[in-house]
Scaffold this motif. Structure first.
Motif, PDB file in Angstrom:
ATOM      1  N   LEU A 158      57.658  78.370  97.161  1.00  0.00           N
ATOM      2  CA  LEU A 158      56.660  78.201  98.214  1.00  0.00           C
ATOM      3  C   LEU A 158      55.403  79.006  97.900  1.00  0.00           C
ATOM      4  N   VAL A 159      55.572  80.220  97.424  1.00  0.00           N
ATOM      5  CA  VAL A 159      54.415  81.061  97.090  1.00  0.00           C
ATOM      6  C   VAL A 159      53.599  80.430  95.963  1.00  0.00           C
ATOM      7  N   GLU A 160      54.262  79.918  94.932  1.00  0.00           N
ATOM      8  CA  GLU A 160      53.547  79.281  93.828  1.00  0.00           C
ATOM      9  C   GLU A 160      52.792  78.041  94.305  1.00  0.00           C
ATOM     10  N   ALA A 161      53.434  77.244  95.142  1.00  0.00           N
ATOM     11  CA  ALA A 161      52.780  76.035  95.639  1.00  0.00           C
ATOM     12  C   ALA A 161      51.543  76.378  96.449  1.00  0.00           C
ATOM     13  N   VAL A 162      51.670  77.328  97.359  1.00  0.00           N
ATOM     14  CA  VAL A 162      50.547  77.714  98.210  1.00  0.00           C
ATOM     15  C   VAL A 162      49.437  78.355  97.383  1.00  0.00           C
ATOM     16  N   ALA A 163      49.812  79.194  96.428  1.00  0.00           N
ATOM     17  CA  ALA A 163      48.812  79.838  95.573  1.00  0.00           C
ATOM     18  C   ALA A 163      48.041  78.804  94.761  1.00  0.00           C
ATOM     19  N   SER A 164      48.749  77.809  94.222  1.00  0.00           N
ATOM     20  CA  SER A 164      48.062  76.775  93.444  1.00  0.00           C
ATOM     21  C   SER A 164      47.127  75.970  94.321  1.00  0.00           C
ATOM     22  N   SER A 165      47.540  75.691  95.542  1.00  0.00           N
ATOM     23  CA  SER A 165      46.731  74.886  96.449  1.00  0.00           C
ATOM     24  C   SER A 165      45.444  75.579  96.859  1.00  0.00           C
ATOM     25  N   SER A 166      45.416  76.901  96.735  1.00  0.00           N
ATOM     26  CA  SER A 166      44.242  77.676  97.166  1.00  0.00           C
ATOM     27  C   SER A 166      43.532  78.361  96.003  1.00  0.00           C
ATOM     28  N   ALA A 167      43.725  77.831  94.783  1.00  0.00           N
ATOM     29  CA  ALA A 167      43.114  78.420  93.582  1.00  0.00           C
ATOM     30  C   ALA A 167      41.906  77.589  93.162  1.00  0.00           C
ATOM     31  N   PHE A 168      40.793  77.794  93.824  1.00  0.00           N
ATOM     32  CA  PHE A 168      39.582  77.046  93.478  1.00  0.00           C
ATOM     33  C   PHE A 168      38.967  77.613  92.200  1.00  0.00           C
ATOM     34  N   PRO A 169      38.442  76.747  91.320  1.00  0.00           N
ATOM     35  CA  PRO A 169      37.866  77.220  90.053  1.00  0.00           C
ATOM     36  C   PRO A 169      36.835  78.330  90.260  1.00  0.00           C
ATOM     37  N   GLY A 170      37.048  79.421  89.575  1.00  0.00           N
ATOM     38  CA  GLY A 170      36.134  80.549  89.656  1.00  0.00           C
ATOM     39  C   GLY A 170      36.558  81.612  90.639  1.00  0.00           C
ATOM     40  N   THR A 171      37.328  81.227  91.672  1.00  0.00           N
ATOM     41  CA  THR A 171      37.759  82.234  92.647  1.00  0.00           C
ATOM     42  C   THR A 171      38.986  82.991  92.149  1.00  0.00           C
ATOM     43  N   VAL A 172      39.930  82.258  91.562  1.00  0.00           N
ATOM     44  CA  VAL A 172      41.105  82.847  90.922  1.00  0.00           C
ATOM     45  C   VAL A 172      41.515  81.931  89.782  1.00  0.00           C
ATOM     46  N   ALA A 173      42.312  82.451  88.864  1.00  0.00           N
ATOM     47  CA  ALA A 173      42.799  81.636  87.759  1.00  0.00           C
ATOM     48  C   ALA A 173      43.787  80.592  88.268  1.00  0.00           C
ATOM     49  N   PRO A 174      43.904  79.457  87.585  1.00  0.00           N
ATOM     50  CA  PRO A 174      44.914  78.463  87.961  1.00  0.00           C
ATOM     51  C   PRO A 174      46.311  79.071  87.921  1.00  0.00           C
ATOM     52  N   ILE A 175      47.200  78.491  88.714  1.00  0.00           N
ATOM     53  CA  ILE A 175      48.555  79.015  88.858  1.00  0.00           C
ATOM     54  C   ILE A 175      49.504  78.255  87.936  1.00  0.00           C
ATOM     55  N   THR A 176      50.348  79.001  87.241  1.00  0.00           N
ATOM     56  CA  THR A 176      51.293  78.417  86.294  1.00  0.00           C
ATOM     57  C   THR A 176      52.629  78.118  86.967  1.00  0.00           C
ATOM     58  N   VAL A 177      53.072  76.878  86.811  1.00  0.00           N
ATOM     59  CA  VAL A 177      54.390  76.469  87.293  1.00  0.00           C
ATOM     60  C   VAL A 177      55.044  75.647  86.188  1.00  0.00           C
ATOM     61  N   ASN A 178      56.156  76.135  85.655  1.00  0.00           N
ATOM     62  CA  ASN A 178      56.875  75.434  84.584  1.00  0.00           C
ATOM     63  C   ASN A 178      55.965  75.088  83.398  1.00  0.00           C
ATOM     64  N   GLY A 179      55.106  76.017  83.053  1.00  0.00           N
ATOM     65  CA  GLY A 179      54.267  75.849  81.878  1.00  0.00           C
ATOM     66  C   GLY A 179      52.996  75.046  82.090  1.00  0.00           C
ATOM     67  N   ARG A 180      52.804  74.497  83.287  1.00  0.00           N
ATOM     68  CA  ARG A 180      51.576  73.760  83.580  1.00  0.00           C
ATOM     69  C   ARG A 180      50.731  74.561  84.552  1.00  0.00           C
ATOM     70  N   ARG A 181      49.424  74.302  84.530  1.00  0.00           N
ATOM     71  CA  ARG A 181      48.501  75.056  85.371  1.00  0.00           C
ATOM     72  C   ARG A 181      47.976  74.154  86.489  1.00  0.00           C
ATOM     73  N   TYR A 182      47.841  74.742  87.674  1.00  0.00           N
ATOM     74  CA  TYR A 182      47.423  73.969  88.847  1.00  0.00           C
ATOM     75  C   TYR A 182      46.316  74.696  89.592  1.00  0.00           C
ATOM     76  N   MET A 183      45.449  73.890  90.218  1.00  0.00           N
ATOM     77  CA  MET A 183      44.326  74.440  90.960  1.00  0.00           C
ATOM     78  C   MET A 183      44.255  73.806  92.356  1.00  0.00           C
ATOM     79  N   ASP A 184      43.247  74.184  93.079  1.00  0.00           N
ATOM     80  CA  ASP A 184      43.078  73.893  94.500  1.00  0.00           C
ATOM     81  C   ASP A 184      43.266  72.422  94.871  1.00  0.00           C
ATOM     82  N   GLY A 185      44.101  72.177  95.891  1.00  0.00           N
ATOM     83  CA  GLY A 185      44.327  70.819  96.362  1.00  0.00           C
ATOM     84  C   GLY A 185      43.101  70.176  96.963  1.00  0.00           C
ATOM     85  N   ALA A 186      42.107  70.984  97.373  1.00  0.00           N
ATOM     86  CA  ALA A 186      40.875  70.425  97.938  1.00  0.00           C
ATOM     87  C   ALA A 186      40.046  69.700  96.887  1.00  0.00           C
TER      88      ALA A 186
END
Length: 272
Positions: free
Chosen positions: A160-188
Motif C-alpha cells: 500500500l505504501v509503495e502504491a500510494v508513494a508512486s501515485s504521488s511522485a510527480f516528476p521533479g518533486t520526488v524520484a519515481p518509485i521502484t516496484v519489482n524492478g520497474r519505476r512508477y510516477m504520479d497517477g495524475a
C-alpha cells in the motif's frame, strides 16, 4: 469479463501536499458531521487523493495528521526546472497522451529530485501500514518507461505504501518509485481524477482539491472542491508544506456545508 458493479464510488483527486491536507481535514470533519466516506463501495485515489484514500480506508486517526512532523516529508528541495519541463510536456498539444507520459517519464528519471526512500518514509507516516485494506481501493500510477497507466489494488505486487508513494511522485518533486524492478510516477499524469475507474458505480462522488483548475467529469453525480476560504488557505503553491495545517483546518471548517450537499446523495445511494 465484465467489471463489478458498485453502489457508490468515491473518487479523490490530485492536489499536492496542500490538497492532501484539505482532503484529510474534510474527511475528518465529515465524520464529525455523521458522514463516513469510508462507507463507499469503491474508492479511487490519485496522487493527493491516493494518500487520503489510503488513510481513509485503513482507519488512520486523521486528527493525528493535522500537524505534519518535519520528518514526514521530502529530504530535499524539488527540481523546479524538471517540474516545469514536465508541465510543459503534459500541456503540449502536438503530442499524443502516451508520448507525453513517456517524455515526462524521462524527465522524472533524470531530475535532481529527492530520493524515493524519503518519499516512502513520508507516506509511511501518513498511511501507517503497508497492508492493503480488505475492500475495493484503486490507486493510480504511470510506468515511467512505457508511459502506460497502472492501477494498483490489493491483488497487485505493490505494498500500500509503495502504491500510494508512486501515485504521488510527480516528476521533479520526488524520484519515481521502484516496484519489482520497474519505476512508477504520479497517477495524475494520466488524469487528475481518473474518473473512468468509477464508471460502473451507480452513484459517483468526486472530491477534488483542484476542482477550480480543471473541468468537471461527465461521470460525476456530486463534485466537491475547496471553497474560497479554503483556496485562500492553500495559497498559490500546492506543494507548500507550510500550508499543510491551514489547509487541513480549512477542510474541517468546510465539512458541515459539504455534508448538507452530500447527505441526500450519500444516504440514498444503493449499497452493494
Amino acid at each position: 469479463m465484465t467489471s463489478p458493479q458498485y453502489g457508490k464510488a468515491l473518487v479523490l483527486g490530485a492536489g499536492g501536499p496542500v490538497g492532501t491536507a484539505w482532503l484529510a481535514g474534510l474527511t475528518a470533519g465529515l465524520r464529525h458531521a455523521g458522514i463516513d466516506l469510508a462507507d463507499a463501495d469503491l474508492i479511487v485515489g490519485t496522487s493527493a487523493g491516493a494518500i487520503a484514500a489510503a488513510m481513509l480506508t485503513t482507519g488512520r486517526a486523521l486528527a493525528d495528521v493535522e500537524v505534519l512532523p518535519a520528518r514526514a516529508g521530502r529530504s530535499g528541495p524539488p527540481d523546479l526546472a524538471a517540474m516545469g519541463q514536465a508541465f510543459a510536456t503534459l500541456g503540449d498539444p502536438t503530442l499524443d497522451p502516451d508520448d507525453r507520459r513517456r517524455r515526462a517519464g524521462r524527465i522524472a528519471l533524470t531530475a535532481e529530485a529527492p530520493s524515493e526512500d524519503g518519499h516512502l518514509a513520508g507516506i509511511s507516516f501518513l498511511v501507517e501500514t503497508e497492508t492493503w485494506p480488505d475492500r475495493p481501493l484503486l490507486i493510480t500510477a504511470v510506468d515511467v518507461e512505457t508511459g502506460e497507466p497502472k492501477v494498483w489494488d490489493r491483488d497487485g505486487e505493490a505494498t500500500l505504501v509503495e502504491a500510494v508513494a508512486s501515485s504521488s511522485a510527480f516528476p521533479g518533486t520526488v524520484a519515481p518509485i521502484t516496484v519489482n524492478g520497474r519505476r512508477y510516477m504520479d497517477g495524475a499524469l494520466r488524469n487528475g481524477v481518473n474518473a473512468d475507474l468509477a464508471a460502473t458505480a451507480v452513484t459517483r462522488v468526486f472530491i477534488e482539491p483542484m476542482a477550480d483548475r480543471s473541468p468537471a467529469s461527465e461521470l460525476q453525480d456530486v463534485r466537491i472542491g475547496p471553497d474560497a476560504e479554503a483556496l485562500a488557505a492553500f495559497g498559490p503553491d500546492l506543494g507548500n508544506r507550510e500550508a499543510w495545517t491551514p489547509a487541513y483546518r480549512a477542510g474541517v471548517r468546510q465539512a458541515p456545508q459539504v455534508a448538507v450537499l452530500l447527505r441526500p446523495v450519500w444516504d440514498a445511494a444503493p449499497v452493494t
